[in-house]
Enzyme design. Structure first.
Site, short mmCIF file in Angstrom:
data_model
loop_
_atom_site.label_atom_id
_atom_site.label_comp_id
_atom_site.label_asym_id
_atom_site.label_seq_id
_atom_site.Cartn_x
_atom_site.Cartn_y
_atom_site.Cartn_z
N PRO A 40 -16.81 38.67 48.95
CA PRO A 40 -16.58 37.78 47.73
C PRO A 40 -15.12 38.03 47.11
O PRO A 40 -14.44 39.00 47.60
CB PRO A 40 -17.61 38.28 46.62
CG PRO A 40 -17.81 39.86 47.25
CD PRO A 40 -17.50 39.82 48.69
N CYS A 41 -14.54 37.09 46.32
CA CYS A 41 -13.32 37.34 45.65
C CYS A 41 -13.48 38.26 44.55
O CYS A 41 -14.85 38.37 43.82
CB CYS A 41 -12.99 35.89 44.80
SG CYS A 41 -12.59 34.49 46.07
N PRO A 42 -12.47 39.08 44.27
CA PRO A 42 -11.37 39.03 44.62
C PRO A 42 -11.19 39.96 45.82
O PRO A 42 -10.07 40.18 46.36
CB PRO A 42 -10.36 39.60 43.38
CG PRO A 42 -11.24 40.34 42.75
CD PRO A 42 -12.82 39.82 42.92
#
Length: 87
Positions: A21-23
């Site tokens: 996932p981001c970040p």
């Protein structure tokens, strides 16, 4: 941003960030680029959606350049990122 593939012999390292996932995917890519020499090319695999929207922008803002982008048949995206000269 180009839509063409980069010749495989130009790629120094492949980093698979699918499912990350981001970040966190950006942080891992940035840290890996920092361990590479200026001008070397990283092949980065990203999921569609937020990763594909945010990671290239963030890497460009950090001084790296996106050399190309291509959709893989399996549904993820391949980005070629050239490490900037961050002296």
């Amino acid at each position: 941003m180009m839509a063409e593939a980069v010749p495989p012999q130009d790629v120094k390292l492949v980093l698979d960030q699918r499912g990350i996932p981001c970040p966190l995917n950006y942080v891992r890519a940035k840290l890996r680029l920092e361990r590479m020499a200026p001008g070397e090319l990283l092949e980065l695999w990203l999921d569609a959606g937020e990763p594909l929207e945010q990671v290239p922008k963030s890497l460009t803002m950090a001084g790296h350049s996106i050399e190309g982008q291509q959709a893989a048949p399996e549904g993820y995206y391949i980005l070629w990122v050239r490490r900037g000269d961050l002296a």
